[in-house]
Design a protein around this motif. Sequence first.
Motif, PDB file in Angstrom:
ATOM      1  N   ASN A 278       0.839  -1.210   0.000  1.00  0.00           N
ATOM      2  CA  ASN A 278       0.000   0.000   0.000  1.00  0.00           C
ATOM      3  C   ASN A 278       0.864   1.246   0.000  1.00  0.00           C
ATOM      4  N   TRP A 279       1.940   1.191   0.791  1.00  0.00           N
ATOM      5  CA  TRP A 279       2.877   2.324   0.842  1.00  0.00           C
ATOM      6  C   TRP A 279       3.673   2.424  -0.459  1.00  0.00           C
ATOM      7  N   LEU A 280       4.144   1.274  -0.956  1.00  0.00           N
ATOM      8  CA  LEU A 280       4.989   1.273  -2.151  1.00  0.00           C
ATOM      9  C   LEU A 280       4.252   1.796  -3.366  1.00  0.00           C
ATOM     10  N   TRP A 281       3.013   1.316  -3.596  1.00  0.00           N
ATOM     11  CA  TRP A 281       2.283   1.764  -4.783  1.00  0.00           C
ATOM     12  C   TRP A 281       2.070   3.277  -4.738  1.00  0.00           C
ATOM     13  N   THR A 282       1.784   3.796  -3.551  1.00  0.00           N
ATOM     14  CA  THR A 282       1.587   5.238  -3.420  1.00  0.00           C
ATOM     15  C   THR A 282       2.874   5.992  -3.691  1.00  0.00           C
ATOM     16  N   ARG A 283       3.974   5.425  -3.221  1.00  0.00           N
ATOM     17  CA  ARG A 283       5.274   6.081  -3.365  1.00  0.00           C
ATOM     18  C   ARG A 283       5.819   5.985  -4.782  1.00  0.00           C
ATOM     19  N   LEU A 284       5.577   4.852  -5.410  1.00  0.00           N
ATOM     20  CA  LEU A 284       6.254   4.548  -6.666  1.00  0.00           C
ATOM     21  C   LEU A 284       5.376   4.784  -7.889  1.00  0.00           C
ATOM     22  N   TYR A 285       4.091   4.464  -7.774  1.00  0.00           N
ATOM     23  CA  TYR A 285       3.206   4.504  -8.932  1.00  0.00           C
ATOM     24  C   TYR A 285       2.040   5.463  -8.705  1.00  0.00           C
ATOM     25  N   ASN A 286       1.407   5.827  -9.805  1.00  0.00           N
ATOM     26  CA  ASN A 286       0.209   6.658  -9.735  1.00  0.00           C
ATOM     27  C   ASN A 286      -1.043   5.840  -9.446  1.00  0.00           C
ATOM     28  N   GLY A 287      -0.886   4.538  -9.329  1.00  0.00           N
ATOM     29  CA  GLY A 287      -2.032   3.684  -9.029  1.00  0.00           C
ATOM     30  C   GLY A 287      -1.901   2.339  -9.710  1.00  0.00           C
ATOM     31  N   VAL A 288      -2.751   1.407  -9.311  1.00  0.00           N
ATOM     32  CA  VAL A 288      -2.806   0.058  -9.885  1.00  0.00           C
ATOM     33  C   VAL A 288      -4.222  -0.172 -10.379  1.00  0.00           C
ATOM     34  N   THR A 289      -4.366  -0.523 -11.644  1.00  0.00           N
ATOM     35  CA  THR A 289      -5.686  -0.846 -12.188  1.00  0.00           C
ATOM     36  C   THR A 289      -5.770  -2.347 -12.442  1.00  0.00           C
ATOM     37  N   VAL A 467       8.796   8.504 -10.245  1.00  0.00           N
ATOM     38  CA  VAL A 467       7.407   8.186 -10.545  1.00  0.00           C
ATOM     39  C   VAL A 467       7.385   7.276 -11.767  1.00  0.00           C
ATOM     40  N   PHE A 468       6.710   6.158 -11.659  1.00  0.00           N
ATOM     41  CA  PHE A 468       6.705   5.159 -12.719  1.00  0.00           C
ATOM     42  C   PHE A 468       5.328   4.976 -13.346  1.00  0.00           C
ATOM     43  N   GLY A 469       4.492   6.003 -13.263  1.00  0.00           N
ATOM     44  CA  GLY A 469       3.189   5.931 -13.913  1.00  0.00           C
ATOM     45  C   GLY A 469       2.255   4.966 -13.214  1.00  0.00           C
ATOM     46  N   ARG A 470       1.379   4.338 -13.986  1.00  0.00           N
ATOM     47  CA  ARG A 470       0.427   3.369 -13.445  1.00  0.00           C
ATOM     48  C   ARG A 470       0.868   1.947 -13.802  1.00  0.00           C
TER      49      ARG A 470
END
Length: 847
Positions: A278-289, A467-470
Amino acid sequence: MLRFLGLDRLLRLITRSLMYLWVRVQVSPNDLELLGIDPNRPICYVLQNRLLSSVLVLEAEMSHLGMPRPLSSMRRFGLREKHSLICLTQEHRNPLAKPRHAHSPRLVSLMDAVFEDPTLDVQLVPVTILWGRSPDKESSWLKILFADSWATPSALKQFITIILHGRQTILRMNPPISLRQLCDDTQSSERSLRKVSRVLRVHFRRQRTAAIGPDMSHRRTMRSDIIGSDVVQAAIAKEMETHDVTRDVAEARARIYVNEIASDYSYPVIRFFEKFLNWLWTRLYNGVTVNNFEVIEKHVADHEIIYVPCHRSHIDYLLLSYAIFTRGYMVPHIAAGANLNMPVVGSLLRRAGAFFLRRTFKDNFLYGAVFNEYLHQILSHGYPMEYFVEGGRSRTGRLLPAKLGMVNMTLRSYLRDHKRPLVFIPAYIGYEKLMEGGTYIGEMQGRPKEKENLFSLVMSIRKLKKVFGRVHLSFGAPIYLDQHLDTHMPNWRADGPAAADSAAFIPTSMALGLEISTGINASAVVNPINLLSLVLLSTPKHAIDEDQLAEQVALYKSLLAAVPYTERVTLTELDGPAMVAYGEELKILQRRKHPLGDLLYLHEEEAVLMTYFRNNTLHLFALPSLIAVLLLQCGDISDEELLRRVKSVYPFLKSELFLRWNEDELADVVAQYIDAMIDLKLVNRTRSGCLAPPKVSSEEYARLHILSRGLRQTLVRYHMTVTILNQRGTGKLTQQQLEELCHLLAQRLSFVREFSAPEFFDKGLFKGFLDTLKALGFIQVCGQGTIVFDKRLGGLAQEALEVLPSGIRQAILQVTLITDEEVNIALDALEASKERKKQRAAAKANS
């Protein structure tokens, strides 16, 4: 020595006093009278595991409550026991040791006493001590990680657990069990002992399950089943005979292999990973679809599920499990390479469901037997599983051909035992930027593959600021194994396990691997970066007018919407200008101001990286791009002639890109694309009914030209390979030599032309093309290992030549016109280089 000097009691008192400076214990139930414990009869407390901290807590709390203390003797009841405490089990940490199920000596002694004295009864009082509350109520990562679990903790872990959870410790007492009552039911002391042990084990299992969930660790629950299986026992016998060792040594090796392979599923660790991700996706990506998750919901209740995703990044392992767990379903057990079994990291991955396998174990039959049996145990117990059919991460962005080792083992297991239907769920994973992108390009350019290690992982933390996008995850159409076997091995039910030895087994496995790969590509997610890379890499200098870029990516999206590849393909919701803005936001596109309109371009390094994302979805544009190539080269062309030319190239595209259409479907599909391209003004219909490209001076012609260039490198590789074969002649080169020569010549051509992408000269792509040529009968490998062919190959070369612009044709001819002597020198140099690498590797291994 401490006991002899009487210092053991003093040491326990000091330890307990120090521990209780921090520990706070809640005793349940509050009123012990409700338990019905008779203080006038012998009491013996029972703990599941021997932990000093638990013993000290029990001693202190019973003393506070005025109950008999567990470390007091039972002599006042005429018994010889120095303590009133039984520890039911004790963890064996030595993997070489045989698992022992010896009963507690104190329990044996009490049982003998009860049998000798008909008036004696002993109250066994089970006590469960839980360090910390249920993990789902914790907010701290460390508290979740060190919450109570099924495994007996090490001294260090227990110490940390006490520090983190000592103030939320729960001591749960249970109604006493009458040892006399259990003994009266049997006539044998040994049978009574087994019964008491079984009753206590079941009691503790239920108590712990209610508190922390079920035990899902295969390491604890399956080890003896694996070692005791007929398959592994046969392998142990063979190990004894082959290596002249005793049974104890052979079984010890088998147990080592089980420990090396097996996952050690831990719910607290899963919860820890959930919070971390949860922390990593927020830190690294703009979201997970996540798309098409309903396919999981439909099958999870009554099917054994095997997830088979593509493999693009180390993030894949985490992403799929995270998406499944956060939607309320069990995390799959994941087949991971032994290279990931690093210190600390490997242990965490193992507790998150990973089981490890070596790259190859053909020469180690005992390891192979253990691994096959472990896999069978997972499947037969109904646990979901995940493995990557590609075998390793794709360095080019293309889906790699399936490696069938795990598929074969799955098929053999299912043929051996199929209690529940099994379904494969393909999964497509798409990124907009890759953490490993730079590493992949270096490896494609010849840099040695980096070995995974803890240091490189720690160093990668620097990338967390980027930032690595989505990230996109999409599940494909289910593949039912029963139906697949019915199609390819109609007698599989009657043959049972023997079907694995039939001639149809390998073709069935190969067909399954191909179906999985095709299913992965058929569930692709088209993100803005895929479309931007397709356009910009199709321009000569990777630069284009801003408005033209926005119009071209919008055109690609419209083309995919008009002729959907499958209903499971997902398109970005952004329009053309928004996609361009998104590319700038991720710092992929660079802008150059100009009075006539701004230009957008890629830096040279970024252009190489963008080939990866182009290749992710290149298969979706293969047919329209081929149609565009043919229209531009042939001018006016009839529908029939266009279809004939498409069919001549399509088998190679289908094999390389895992396209979903069979040849008899091509006519309808090509017709649909032509209609869509006419609607988009990319194709004109002449008065005579032929197809023709737009006027050269029109915007539509420029758009068609960009579309055609998406497939250019692929067609160049095909033409160059058959050209080299024709020039060298039949029976002159082995397949390996031809692959090496194509690789070298493609490197040279990439310097002459704009084919700067390292994947252009990837040996694997040349090998795949040659394998397809063999499958179609254009070439054969003779007894001497050389490639032989007839005149049909010349016709194929001529057709390939006609779809390429004259400038590229000339460049290919110039590059491939080399003498036999130059070929031999180049191949000898390659062999010498390989030999030096082998010698360096051997020297490194010996040192």
